[in-house]
Write an enzyme that holds these catalytic residues in place. Structure first.
Site, PDB file in Angstrom:
ATOM      1  N   SER A   1       1.089   6.412   5.281  1.00 34.22           N
ATOM      2  CA  SER A   1       1.799   5.682   4.230  1.00 34.22           C
ATOM      3  C   SER A   1       2.414   4.408   4.805  1.00 34.22           C
ATOM      4  O   SER A   1       2.282   4.124   5.995  1.00 34.22           O
ATOM      5  CB  SER A   1       2.891   6.579   3.640  1.00 34.22           C
ATOM      6  OG  SER A   1       3.831   6.921   4.643  1.00 34.22           O
ATOM      7  N   TYR A   2       3.125   3.656   3.964  1.00 34.25           N
ATOM      8  CA  TYR A   2       3.737   2.386   4.373  1.00 34.25           C
ATOM      9  C   TYR A   2       4.625   2.607   5.597  1.00 34.25           C
ATOM     10  O   TYR A   2       5.565   3.412   5.563  1.00 34.25           O
ATOM     11  CB  TYR A   2       4.563   1.819   3.220  1.00 34.25           C
ATOM     12  CG  TYR A   2       5.172   0.465   3.498  1.00 34.25           C
ATOM     13  CD1 TYR A   2       4.391  -0.682   3.462  1.00 34.25           C
ATOM     14  CD2 TYR A   2       6.522   0.331   3.803  1.00 34.25           C
ATOM     15  CE1 TYR A   2       4.947  -1.933   3.711  1.00 34.25           C
ATOM     16  CE2 TYR A   2       7.090  -0.907   4.061  1.00 34.25           C
ATOM     17  CZ  TYR A   2       6.287  -2.037   4.009  1.00 34.25           C
ATOM     18  OH  TYR A   2       6.835  -3.269   4.275  1.00 34.25           O
ATOM     19  N   PRO A   3       4.348   1.897   6.716  1.00 39.84           N
ATOM     20  CA  PRO A   3       5.059   2.189   7.971  1.00 39.84           C
ATOM     21  C   PRO A   3       6.405   1.501   8.162  1.00 39.84           C
ATOM     22  O   PRO A   3       7.211   1.961   8.964  1.00 39.84           O
ATOM     23  CB  PRO A   3       4.058   1.712   9.036  1.00 39.84           C
ATOM     24  CG  PRO A   3       3.324   0.577   8.374  1.00 39.84           C
ATOM     25  CD  PRO A   3       3.252   0.935   6.912  1.00 39.84           C
ATOM     26  N   ARG A   4       6.656   0.392   7.464  1.00 40.54           N
ATOM     27  CA  ARG A   4       7.899  -0.352   7.693  1.00 40.54           C
ATOM     28  C   ARG A   4       9.048   0.243   6.881  1.00 40.54           C
ATOM     29  O   ARG A   4       9.528  -0.332   5.911  1.00 40.54           O
ATOM     30  CB  ARG A   4       7.704  -1.824   7.341  1.00 40.54           C
ATOM     31  CG  ARG A   4       6.880  -2.564   8.382  1.00 40.54           C
ATOM     32  CD  ARG A   4       6.902  -4.046   8.128  1.00 40.54           C
ATOM     33  NE  ARG A   4       6.342  -4.800   9.233  1.00 40.54           N
ATOM     34  CZ  ARG A   4       6.291  -6.112   9.305  1.00 40.54           C
ATOM     35  NH1 ARG A   4       6.792  -6.836   8.319  1.00 40.54           N
ATOM     36  NH2 ARG A   4       5.759  -6.731  10.339  1.00 40.54           N
TER      37      ARG A   4
END
Length: 378
Positions: A4-7
């Protein structure tokens, strides 16, 4: 994507994610098959939620799109994400701590031991769950033991470790400076501008000069409180607690005041920064101690050929010099060669593997350089 979105710094997995479907996908990979199947037999999958929240994004988790082949570093990150995801559904680990007090006359000596009784989530987290196992021998209360040896140790307190790139990012997070998307970029910029250097981070002479100049002439630019305040207000805008227009107007007023003061002292600051840059370049060019006069050996460029070489700062009184490679960056190692006791350097060039060498071209350590290895005929 495979994750999923890492940031995000979120430590919470929403119930809208299909946990079972992800575990079923992971069970198709031999590496996670047994672990995933162990969780899938549970009637209900409830993740252990952390404290950190991110209204925009959940904690990082693997998706059902499994990778076929990944580069080595990507594979390590994917493995960490998968194991972290599975471990939050496992039972708590059970650890035992034992504290023993040993009395010798009127003196008391204390020691403690720790061991894992039930691994549980440790098993899922694999190599990333590192805990000290200090197992003590079995002892009874009031038991008598023999003192085999008495050793008197004299120690001094050690200074704290230097920051590493990872630990300084963690410190920025603790201070609430920057955002999860910008902290790594901030540190990388400091390295690119040569304000800091090394894995065990050191501030360069240039970095010191920049900070000293700003502290003296325009301290507001270095204000941790101001940076933190606007970071918090940007977060509040994202959460709908503040209006963007109000924060922008406030920022304009604050920054205009800072820039007015900056421009008044611009010339003076420029001179101080130029002096700091010159000193930084002088220190950076130093490679070690001259074997002849004890002055500094440094990187020197020939006025005629523009080629570089290692020369003494004591020139023209001292004419000691050594040739240097004409490619890559020359970085002093701050240690001497085991063979000839002259300075060691590292040569780093794009597209080539870095290598260490002694500045002395006649050093015995270079006796085999440039010679082809002979091989026996069949």
């Amino acid at each position: 994507g495979h994750i999923s979105y890492p940031r995000t710094s979120s430590q919470q997995l929403p119930s809208t994610i299909n946990y079972k479907e992800i575990l079923q996908a992971l069970s198709k990979l031999s590496k996670y098959k047994k672990l995933a199947e162990e969780l899938l037999v549970e009637e209900k999958l409830v993740p252990k939620q952390g404290k950190k929240r991110d209204p925009a994004h959940p904690a990082i988790y693997p998706t059902t799109e499994l990778p076929k082949e990944l580069p080595r570093t990507h594979k390590k990150i994917f493995d960490l994400v998968c194991r972290r995801f599975m471990s939050v559904f496992a039972k708590p680990a059970v650890r035992e701590t034992i504290r023993i007090t040993i009395c010798v006359d009127e003196y008391k000596f204390v020691t403690s031991g720790r061991r894992t009784i039930e691994k549980n989530w440790y098993k899922f987290y694999g190599p990333y769950a590192k805990f000290e196992e200090h197992i003590l021998p079995k002892l009874e209360k009031d038991a008598k033991i023999n003192v085999l040896e008495v050793e008197l140790l004299e120690k001094e307190t050690s200074p704290p470790d230097r920051y590493s790139p990872a630990s300084i990012i963690k410190k920025l997070e603790q201070l609430n400076l920057g955002t999860k998307a910008t902290r790594a970029e901030i540190v990388q910029t400091l390295f690119k501008r040569s304000y800091i250097e090394g894995r065990s981070i050191k501030v360069t002479k240039l970095g010191e000069g920049v900070v000293e100049t700003l502290e003296k002439n325009c301290p507001s630019i270095l204000s941790e409180r101001l940076t933190k305040e606007f970071d918090e207000k940007m977060e509040a805008i994202r959460e709908g607690k503040l209006k963007k227009e109000e924060v922008i107007e406030e920022a304009k007023a604050v920054l205009t005041k800072i820039m007015r003061n900056f421009r008044k002292k611009e010339t003076e600051m420029g001179k101080e920064l130029a002096k700091a840059l010159k000193e930084a370049e002088r220190v950076r060019s130093r490679l070690g101690v001259c074997p002849n006069c004890g002055s500094h050996l440094k990187v020197v460029y020939s006025r005629k050929t523009r080629k570089r070489f290692c020369g003494c700062e004591g020139y023209p009184k001292c004419t000691v010099s050594f040739p240097l490679p004409q490619f890559g960056d020359i970085i002093p190692l701050n240690r001497e060669c085991n063979e000839c006791e002259l300075p060691m350097i590292t040569v780093r060039a794009k597209g080539r593997r870095p290598f260490n060498m002694c500045v002395n071209h006649k050093c015995p350590s270079k006796a085999s350089w440039g010679k082809k290895k002979s091989s026996a005929n069949p």
